[in-house]
Design a protein around this motif. Structure first.
Motif, PDB file in Angstrom:
ATOM      1  N   LEU A  76     -15.868   4.224 -49.906  1.00 44.57           N
ATOM      2  CA  LEU A  76     -15.198   4.529 -48.638  1.00 44.57           C
ATOM      3  C   LEU A  76     -16.148   5.241 -47.679  1.00 44.57           C
ATOM      4  N   GLY A  77     -16.953   6.157 -48.194  1.00 43.00           N
ATOM      5  CA  GLY A  77     -17.902   6.872 -47.348  1.00 43.00           C
ATOM      6  C   GLY A  77     -18.966   5.953 -46.772  1.00 43.00           C
ATOM      7  N   MET A  78     -19.534   5.113 -47.605  1.00 44.26           N
ATOM      8  CA  MET A  78     -20.580   4.207 -47.131  1.00 44.26           C
ATOM      9  C   MET A  78     -19.990   3.139 -46.206  1.00 44.26           C
ATOM     10  N   GLY A  79     -18.872   2.548 -46.606  1.00 47.94           N
ATOM     11  CA  GLY A  79     -18.227   1.558 -45.742  1.00 47.94           C
ATOM     12  C   GLY A  79     -17.743   2.165 -44.440  1.00 47.94           C
ATOM     13  N   GLY A  80     -17.218   3.367 -44.533  1.00 48.24           N
ATOM     14  CA  GLY A  80     -16.771   4.071 -43.334  1.00 48.24           C
ATOM     15  C   GLY A  80     -17.917   4.398 -42.395  1.00 48.24           C
ATOM     16  N   ALA A  81     -19.080   4.704 -42.952  1.00 47.86           N
ATOM     17  CA  ALA A  81     -20.258   4.979 -42.128  1.00 47.86           C
ATOM     18  C   ALA A  81     -20.640   3.747 -41.320  1.00 47.86           C
ATOM     19  N   VAL A  82     -20.675   2.606 -41.984  1.00 53.13           N
ATOM     20  CA  VAL A  82     -21.012   1.351 -41.298  1.00 53.13           C
ATOM     21  C   VAL A  82     -19.936   1.009 -40.268  1.00 53.13           C
ATOM     22  N   LEU A  83     -18.674   1.185 -40.642  1.00 53.12           N
ATOM     23  CA  LEU A  83     -17.564   0.905 -39.737  1.00 53.12           C
ATOM     24  C   LEU A  83     -17.609   1.812 -38.502  1.00 53.12           C
ATOM     25  N   ALA A  84     -17.914   3.083 -38.690  1.00 54.31           N
ATOM     26  CA  ALA A  84     -17.981   4.015 -37.564  1.00 54.31           C
ATOM     27  C   ALA A  84     -19.097   3.639 -36.597  1.00 54.31           C
ATOM     28  N   ILE A  85     -20.243   3.244 -37.140  1.00 58.64           N
ATOM     29  CA  ILE A  85     -21.352   2.826 -36.278  1.00 58.64           C
ATOM     30  C   ILE A  85     -20.952   1.572 -35.497  1.00 58.64           C
ATOM     31  N   ALA A  86     -20.372   0.591 -36.184  1.00 57.04           N
ATOM     32  CA  ALA A  86     -19.953  -0.646 -35.517  1.00 57.04           C
ATOM     33  C   ALA A  86     -18.907  -0.357 -34.438  1.00 57.04           C
ATOM     34  N   THR A  87     -17.964   0.512 -34.736  1.00 55.32           N
ATOM     35  CA  THR A  87     -16.924   0.866 -33.767  1.00 55.32           C
ATOM     36  C   THR A  87     -17.528   1.533 -32.547  1.00 55.32           C
ATOM     37  N   ALA A  88     -18.473   2.450 -32.769  1.00 52.94           N
ATOM     38  CA  ALA A  88     -19.115   3.139 -31.650  1.00 52.94           C
ATOM     39  C   ALA A  88     -19.925   2.167 -30.794  1.00 52.94           C
ATOM     40  N   VAL A  89     -20.610   1.228 -31.423  1.00 54.90           N
ATOM     41  CA  VAL A  89     -21.396   0.241 -30.667  1.00 54.90           C
ATOM     42  C   VAL A  89     -20.467  -0.625 -29.812  1.00 54.90           C
ATOM     43  N   ILE A  90     -19.360  -1.081 -30.386  1.00 44.80           N
ATOM     44  CA  ILE A  90     -18.410  -1.911 -29.631  1.00 44.80           C
ATOM     45  C   ILE A  90     -17.787  -1.103 -28.496  1.00 44.80           C
ATOM     46  N   ALA A  91     -17.422   0.148 -28.766  1.00 48.72           N
ATOM     47  CA  ALA A  91     -16.862   1.007 -27.716  1.00 48.72           C
ATOM     48  C   ALA A  91     -17.889   1.237 -26.612  1.00 48.72           C
ATOM     49  N   LEU A  92     -19.143   1.375 -26.985  1.00 54.29           N
ATOM     50  CA  LEU A  92     -20.209   1.541 -25.993  1.00 54.29           C
ATOM     51  C   LEU A  92     -20.329   0.289 -25.126  1.00 54.29           C
ATOM     52  N   GLN A  93     -20.232  -0.872 -25.730  1.00 52.50           N
ATOM     53  CA  GLN A  93     -20.281  -2.132 -24.988  1.00 52.50           C
ATOM     54  C   GLN A  93     -19.086  -2.282 -24.054  1.00 52.50           C
ATOM     55  N   LYS A  94     -17.961  -1.679 -24.428  1.00 48.70           N
ATOM     56  CA  LYS A  94     -16.748  -1.763 -23.603  1.00 48.70           C
ATOM     57  C   LYS A  94     -16.644  -0.583 -22.636  1.00 48.70           C
ATOM     58  N   LYS A  95     -17.768   0.114 -22.459  1.00 45.19           N
ATOM     59  CA  LYS A  95     -17.900   1.174 -21.444  1.00 45.19           C
ATOM     60  C   LYS A  95     -17.043   2.413 -21.706  1.00 45.19           C
ATOM     61  N   VAL A  96     -16.822   2.747 -22.975  1.00 46.76           N
ATOM     62  CA  VAL A  96     -16.159   4.016 -23.300  1.00 46.76           C
ATOM     63  C   VAL A  96     -17.223   5.102 -23.135  1.00 46.76           C
ATOM     64  N   ALA A  97     -17.001   6.008 -22.186  1.00 43.82           N
ATOM     65  CA  ALA A  97     -18.030   6.973 -21.797  1.00 43.82           C
ATOM     66  C   ALA A  97     -18.490   7.853 -22.958  1.00 43.82           C
ATOM     67  N   SER A  98     -17.589   8.245 -23.812  1.00 33.70           N
ATOM     68  CA  SER A  98     -17.953   9.160 -24.895  1.00 33.70           C
ATOM     69  C   SER A  98     -18.634   8.452 -26.066  1.00 33.70           C
ATOM     70  N   ALA A  99     -18.696   7.123 -26.036  1.00 36.74           N
ATOM     71  CA  ALA A  99     -19.242   6.372 -27.171  1.00 36.74           C
ATOM     72  C   ALA A  99     -20.726   6.624 -27.381  1.00 36.74           C
ATOM     73  N   LYS A 100     -21.501   6.769 -26.297  1.00 39.13           N
ATOM     74  CA  LYS A 100     -22.941   6.978 -26.484  1.00 39.13           C
ATOM     75  C   LYS A 100     -23.220   8.317 -27.146  1.00 39.13           C
ATOM     76  N   PHE A 101     -22.478   9.338 -26.762  1.00 38.72           N
ATOM     77  CA  PHE A 101     -22.654  10.642 -27.394  1.00 38.72           C
ATOM     78  C   PHE A 101     -22.200  10.598 -28.847  1.00 38.72           C
ATOM     79  N   PHE A 102     -21.075   9.946 -29.062  1.00 37.53           N
ATOM     80  CA  PHE A 102     -20.558   9.828 -30.422  1.00 37.53           C
ATOM     81  C   PHE A 102     -21.559   9.102 -31.306  1.00 37.53           C
ATOM     82  N   LEU A 103     -22.066   7.974 -30.825  1.00 35.55           N
ATOM     83  CA  LEU A 103     -23.006   7.175 -31.611  1.00 35.55           C
ATOM     84  C   LEU A 103     -24.252   7.974 -31.952  1.00 35.55           C
ATOM     85  N   PHE A 104     -24.798   8.655 -30.985  1.00 35.23           N
ATOM     86  CA  PHE A 104     -25.999   9.450 -31.224  1.00 35.23           C
ATOM     87  C   PHE A 104     -25.734  10.582 -32.209  1.00 35.23           C
TER      88      PHE A 104
END
Length: 168
Positions: A76-104
């Motif tokens: 769950l931790g490893m899969g969740g890590a990958v899922l969180a990164i993918a979610t942040a990248v997609i949110a960044l592509q959809k112009k969610v302002a906080s996504a770049k900070f979250f991803l970093f």
């Protein structure tokens, strides 16, 4: 240290608090990146991860399947890590302002999880770096996510000011 006279808690604290942490991180991810509206499919997958963490607690604590519980937490931790990164990248592509900070901020922490789990599966060597990467990544992530939250507060303040000006 915290429960010197409670052997049950000593045996089960890792499973309970790791699961609760995973649940909290998942809920934070959904709220901070607005996944319910931005990426509804990934939001449902995050819900499945929350369910996995909920199931992990009784597996280890009630049924005493400690090895299964530990492996569940790792997957769950490893899969969740990958899922969180993918979610942040997609949110960044959809112009969610906080996504770049979250991803970093979370990239350091999430990579720490991956390295830590890979150490347990003998993919990476067991050394000081792989042993202490998780607490170090957590500390760095804490500082960086504070900046992300401050940015989110500033965005909300600007939105509130804009709506007040529009109302006037």
């Amino acid at each position: 240290f915290l429960w010197p006279n409670n052997p049950w808690m000593q045996n089960n604290a890792t499973y309970i608090f790791s699961s609760l942490s995973g649940i909290a991180i998942s809920i934070f991810l959904q709220d901070f990146l607005k996944t319910r509206t931005v990426t509804p499919r990934l939001s449902r997958i995050i819900d499945i991860f929350v369910l996995g963490y909920v199931i992990c607690i009784p597996v280890a604590t009630v049924f005493h399947q400690y090895i299964i519980g530990y492996y569940m937490l790792q997957v769950l931790g490893m899969g969740g890590a990958v899922l969180a990164i993918a979610t942040a990248v997609i949110a960044l592509q959809k112009k969610v302002a906080s996504a770049k900070f979250f991803l970093f901020a979370w990239l350091v922490f999430l990579l720490g999880i991956i390295i830590f789990v890979c150490k347990d599966y003998n993919i990476l060597p067991y050394n000081s770096f792989s042993l202490y990467i998780l607490p170090a990544g957590s500390a760095i992530e804490l500082v960086l996510i504070s900046f992300a939250l401050a940015n989110r507060i500033n965005i909300l303040k600007k939105e509130k000011e804009a709506s007040q000006m529009e109302a006037l």
